[in-house]
Design an enzyme around this catalytic site. Structure first.
Site, PDB file in Angstrom:
ATOM      1  N   CYS A 223       0.800  -1.263  -0.106  1.00  0.00           N
ATOM      2  CA  CYS A 223       0.016  -0.012  -0.088  1.00  0.00           C
ATOM      3  C   CYS A 223       0.983   1.162   0.097  1.00  0.00           C
ATOM      4  CB  CYS A 223      -0.875  -0.066   1.117  1.00  0.00           C
ATOM      5  SG  CYS A 223      -1.859   1.641   1.655  1.00  0.00           S
TER       6      CYS A 223
ATOM      7  N   GLU B  25      -3.746   1.433  -6.119  1.00  0.00           N
ATOM      8  CA  GLU B  25      -2.861   0.670  -6.617  1.00  0.00           C
ATOM      9  C   GLU B  25      -2.620   0.555  -8.056  1.00  0.00           C
ATOM     10  OE1 GLU B  25      -0.832  -0.994  -4.655  1.00  0.00           O
ATOM     11  OE2 GLU B  25      -1.402  -1.461  -2.778  1.00  0.00           O
TER      12      GLU B  25
END
Length: 251
Positions: free
Chosen positions: A2, A111
């Protein structure tokens, strides 16, 4: 991993949502492109030495953990994530996992998906996606934090203390897994009090409080590649791309 996320809430909203006792100065405002080494809003609890009272705080932490035993403050950007598979044992994380757990609120995280044929020397670029709760609620990302002291400064100088954090990650569920293989762990509402409780120091007990956001609770959509530049930071980053502009439609 992340590596970017978004949080549009003002500190006052988080105070109400997480039943905060103490609001600290220096908290960032709405941030649509939270990047490593940035100051982020964190929720944690500390025991007041004089009274023994446990107080819940909303305070800024720098994203990128610097262990308390580190000889220098550099290198935090390399530890923005702590893998759940090793967070309780890895030397850089295990003490924080036992003693200094926190919540990092997020509206969602970004992402990058690599379409077939993408890579160096090609015109095909990685496509960023914004992954969030489908019901519009915020993610309570599980985190750990550390406090590092600059030995060259006086202990009484607040500038001598660097407070940093990491997001705990796990294997992605299917909705996020189409885009990337890792995603943040979260803390369910009913587990927040125990997760933040400084009296809970058993790593095994803390691990039991971690949750994975189920695939059916997540939604994802393609967003502009502008999010790749940390200088870009406004609500337009969260706008879904028109279908014709997407590199690939996954979810």
């Amino acid at each position: 991993m992340c590596g970017r996320y978004a949080l549009a809430a003002d500190p006052e909203e988080l105070v109400e949502e997480y039943d905060i006792d103490d609001l600290f100065a220096g908290l960032p405002g709405p941030d649509y492109n939270v990047a490593p080494t940035a100051a982020v809003a964190a929720v944690f609890e500390r025991t007041v030495k004089d009274t023994g009272e446990v107080r819940r705080r909303l305070a800024p932490l720098v994203w990128g953990l610097v262990p308390s035993w580190s000889k220098q403050a550099g290198g935090g950007a390399r530890m923005i994530n702590a893998r759940v598979e090793s967070v309780a044992e890895k030397p850089a994380f295990r003490r924080a996992f036992s003693l200094r757990r926190c919540i990092l609120p997020a509206d969602g995280f970004y992402e990058w998906y690599q379409p077939e044929g993408a890579g160096p020397g090609t015109k095909v670029k990685k496509q960023p996606f914004f992954i969030h709760r489908g019901d519009g609620g915020r993610l309570a990302m599980a985190g750990i934090y550390e406090i590092w002291r600059d030995p060259t400064k006086d202990r009484e100088d607040d500038a001598a203390w660097l407070r940093t954090c990491s997001v705990i990650t796990t294997q992605a569920t299917d909705a996020a897994g189409h885009v990337h293989d890792r995603m943040p762990m979260v803390i369910r509402r009913e587990a927040i009090d125990r997760w933040l409780d400084p009296a809970v120091t058993d790593p095994a007990a803390a691990l039991e409080l971690l949750s994975v956001t189920e695939a059916e609770q997540l939604a994802a959509y393609a967003v502009s590649t502008a999010v790749g530049n940390v200088k870009n930071n406004d609500a337009s980053l969260l706008e879904p791309l028109a279908p014709d502009d997407e590199q690939d439609t996954l979810i």
